[in-house]
Design an enzyme around this catalytic site. Structure first.
Site, PDB file in Angstrom:
ATOM      1  N   ASP A   1       0.829  -1.208   0.000  1.00 20.94           N
ATOM      2  CA  ASP A   1       0.000   0.000   0.000  1.00 20.94           C
ATOM      3  C   ASP A   1       0.863   1.257   0.000  1.00 20.94           C
ATOM      4  O   ASP A   1       0.663   2.187  -0.785  1.00 20.94           O
ATOM      5  CB  ASP A   1      -0.883   0.034   1.266  1.00 20.94           C
ATOM      6  CG  ASP A   1      -2.159  -0.770   1.130  1.00 20.94           C
ATOM      7  OD1 ASP A   1      -2.801  -0.687   0.078  1.00 20.94           O
ATOM      8  OD2 ASP A   1      -2.500  -1.482   2.072  1.00 20.94           O
TER       9      ASP A   1
ATOM     10  N   GLU B   1      -4.739   7.045   0.972  1.00 19.15           N
ATOM     11  CA  GLU B   1      -5.271   6.447   2.189  1.00 19.15           C
ATOM     12  C   GLU B   1      -4.204   6.294   3.263  1.00 19.15           C
ATOM     13  O   GLU B   1      -4.477   6.429   4.451  1.00 19.15           O
ATOM     14  CB  GLU B   1      -5.868   5.070   1.867  1.00 19.15           C
ATOM     15  CG  GLU B   1      -6.364   4.325   3.084  1.00 19.15           C
ATOM     16  CD  GLU B   1      -6.894   2.942   2.765  1.00 19.15           C
ATOM     17  OE1 GLU B   1      -7.413   2.306   3.693  1.00 19.15           O
ATOM     18  OE2 GLU B   1      -6.778   2.496   1.611  1.00 19.15           O
TER      19      GLU B   1
ATOM     20  N   ASP C   1      -6.282   5.098  -3.778  1.00 19.21           N
ATOM     21  CA  ASP C   1      -6.398   3.939  -2.894  1.00 19.21           C
ATOM     22  C   ASP C   1      -5.446   2.895  -3.465  1.00 19.21           C
ATOM     23  O   ASP C   1      -5.740   2.269  -4.485  1.00 19.21           O
ATOM     24  CB  ASP C   1      -7.827   3.398  -2.850  1.00 19.21           C
ATOM     25  CG  ASP C   1      -8.015   2.378  -1.735  1.00 19.21           C
ATOM     26  OD1 ASP C   1      -7.001   1.877  -1.217  1.00 19.21           O
ATOM     27  OD2 ASP C   1      -9.167   2.073  -1.390  1.00 19.21           O
TER      28      ASP C   1
ATOM     29  N   ILE D   1      -4.330  -0.141  -2.648  1.00 19.10           N
ATOM     30  CA  ILE D   1      -4.903  -1.478  -2.789  1.00 19.10           C
ATOM     31  C   ILE D   1      -6.239  -1.482  -2.056  1.00 19.10           C
ATOM     32  O   ILE D   1      -6.275  -1.598  -0.829  1.00 19.10           O
ATOM     33  CB  ILE D   1      -3.996  -2.596  -2.234  1.00 19.10           C
ATOM     34  CG1 ILE D   1      -2.640  -2.592  -2.921  1.00 19.10           C
ATOM     35  CG2 ILE D   1      -4.655  -3.966  -2.440  1.00 19.10           C
ATOM     36  CD1 ILE D   1      -1.685  -3.669  -2.414  1.00 19.10           C
ATOM     37  N   ASP D   2      -7.322  -1.313  -2.801  1.00 20.81           N
ATOM     38  CA  ASP D   2      -8.650  -1.411  -2.210  1.00 20.81           C
ATOM     39  C   ASP D   2      -8.971  -2.884  -1.981  1.00 20.81           C
ATOM     40  O   ASP D   2      -8.528  -3.743  -2.739  1.00 20.81           O
ATOM     41  CB  ASP D   2      -9.677  -0.781  -3.163  1.00 20.81           C
ATOM     42  CG  ASP D   2     -11.049  -0.673  -2.525  1.00 20.81           C
ATOM     43  OD1 ASP D   2     -11.141  -0.199  -1.387  1.00 20.81           O
ATOM     44  OD2 ASP D   2     -12.029  -1.080  -3.180  1.00 20.81           O
TER      45      ASP D   2
ATOM     46  N   THR E   1      -8.062  -4.577   0.854  1.00 21.93           N
ATOM     47  CA  THR E   1      -6.797  -5.104   1.365  1.00 21.93           C
ATOM     48  C   THR E   1      -6.957  -6.490   1.980  1.00 21.93           C
ATOM     49  O   THR E   1      -6.080  -7.350   1.833  1.00 21.93           O
ATOM     50  CB  THR E   1      -6.203  -4.135   2.410  1.00 21.93           C
ATOM     51  OG1 THR E   1      -6.139  -2.824   1.852  1.00 21.93           O
ATOM     52  CG2 THR E   1      -4.815  -4.561   2.814  1.00 21.93           C
TER      53      THR E   1
ATOM     54  N   ASP F   1     -11.923   5.522  -1.750  1.00 23.42           N
ATOM     55  CA  ASP F   1     -12.626   4.338  -2.242  1.00 23.42           C
ATOM     56  C   ASP F   1     -13.501   4.641  -3.450  1.00 23.42           C
ATOM     57  O   ASP F   1     -13.613   3.837  -4.372  1.00 23.42           O
ATOM     58  CB  ASP F   1     -13.548   3.757  -1.157  1.00 23.42           C
ATOM     59  CG  ASP F   1     -12.804   3.199   0.042  1.00 23.42           C
ATOM     60  OD1 ASP F   1     -11.851   2.434  -0.178  1.00 23.42           O
ATOM     61  OD2 ASP F   1     -13.178   3.518   1.178  1.00 23.42           O
TER      62      ASP F   1
END
Length: 384
Positions: free
Chosen positions: A54, A79, A153, A155-156, A158, A308
């Site tokens: 991330d 994020e 984001d 890595i949405d 996660t 997101d």
């Protein structure tokens, strides 16, 4: 702005490469995860993890975009905090350095001296992907880089990325969970109004080659600014507001943890409780709407954030849909006002703390057809 979009597609593919490299080294991957604490923790979930993937993805995107468009430096938000704690309890600020060697040396301090793993990550960060992205020749967006900001984001979904379950995707079918739910999201919005105008979605784990065992990704993009509407996804065919398969009922995707009152209110619109669909990842659920696997995504909680929804929101706008604040829509409907409550991305909620200042506080509805939105609001009116 076409140059900005090309760059975002390129850095999103680099981000996907980083995500894949991190998963290929399984023993290492288990060392990369640390639980978020304090105000950075998403309070709606039991566990919410920050991974080194991330952080390095976010910093890589900030670095690459800022290098090509200096006027955007300071207007690229994500994020994650770029502070990471290694196994020795040392706090390391993760940045992308000028050279691959320098970045590898920095990452080695996070990885407790694991130079091989650090070199793999640094190579992925500094290596430009070989793929090229074709855009419409006439794509002309009347905007300057100095007018826009970015939400990332890295890595949405996660938890799905960490869990790593491999599911086979079927075209046109909603798949509720698995590695493919993990997405790289880059959304562009206007600094002065917060309107989402451009979005890039990269799905790093779209297809696994059975011959090589290697994963291939897929990307999506959209632009919506005034009369300029362009998207890599074709608008699904079918009756406005309903299922593309011609059924009389709506198709709605929810989070598995959605409130029972919401499920019961939407069930009659969808043909029964057993017809409601569930999936992981906020970005993934909105992508399901973009691709036509669902007519709407409904969320009554404040468990999603600007990072997101910004990127997929731009794609939906390009296709004629949108993402709205659910509670504001219900208020307007109850007051007899025109339902119009598009989520914006430029103003924090100063009364909140930590990550919550950027939460979509009123929940949301993502929709492709305005008729779907009105059906959903009508079904939930007086229930929340």
């Amino acid at each position: 702005m076409a140059d900005v979009l090309r760059l975002l597609l390129q850095v999103a593919e680099k981000a996907a490469n980083v995500a894949r490299v991190c998963r290929q080294e399984v023993p290492l991957f288990q060392l990369l995860v640390q639980e978020k604490t304090g105000h950075d923790k998403n309070k709606e979930f039991v566990q919410d993890f920050k991974t080194l993937a991330d952080v390095v993805i976010q910093e890589m995107i900030c670095h690459d975009v800022g290098a090509q468009f200096p006027e955007m430096t300071g207007f690229i938000h994500g994020e994650e905090s770029n502070k990471f704690e290694n196994g020795l309890g040392e706090s390391v600020t993760v940045t992308v350095c000028a050279t691959e060697v320098e970045t590898a040396a920095l990452l080695a301090t996070v990885l407790d001296g694991d130079k091989m793993a650090a070199s793999l990550l640094a190579r992925a960060i500094h290596q430009d992907p070989a793929t090229s992205h074709t855009l419409p020749e006439d794509l002309d967006v009347p905007l300057s880089p100095s007018e826009i900001s970015i939400w990332i984001d890295p890595i949405d979904a996660t938890s799905q990325y960490i869990d790593g379950r491999e599911e086979v995707l079927e075209e046109g079918h909603l798949s509720p969970s698995g590695l493919h739910c993990a997405l790289v999201l880059i959304g562009v919005y206007l600094r002065n109004t917060g309107e989402p105008v451009m979005g890039v979605i990269n799905q790093p784990f779209n297809y696994k080659d059975p011959a090589t065992g290697c994963w291939r990704g897929k990307h999506f993009w959209g632009v919506s600014r005034g009369n300029v509407k362009a998207c890599s996804v074709s608008r699904p065919e079918g009756r406005p507001g309903g299922s593309r398969k011609g059924a009389e009922s709506l198709s709605v995707v929810l989070s598995p943890s959605e409130k029972q009152v919401v499920k019961e209110a939407l069930a009659p619109l969808c043909g029964g409780l057993d017809k409601l669909m569930y999936a992981s990842g906020a970005g993934h659920k909105i992508l399901c709407v973009i691709q036509g696997s669902a007519d709407a995504y409904v969320l009554s909680e404040r468990s999603t954030f600007k990072w997101d929804s910004c990127a997929p929101h731009a794609l939906l706008r390009a296709l004629g849909g949108g993402v709205v604040d659910l509670r504001e829509c219900l208020r307007q409907s109850s007051a007899g006002e025109v339902v119009e409550a598009e989520i914006t991305y430029h103003q924090p909620r100063t009364e909140s703390k930590g990550a919550d200042i950027w939460a979509n506080q009123g929940g949301l509805v993502a929709y492709l057809n305005p008729a779907s939105l009105h059906i959903v609001i009508g079904g939930l009116k007086g229930k929340l």
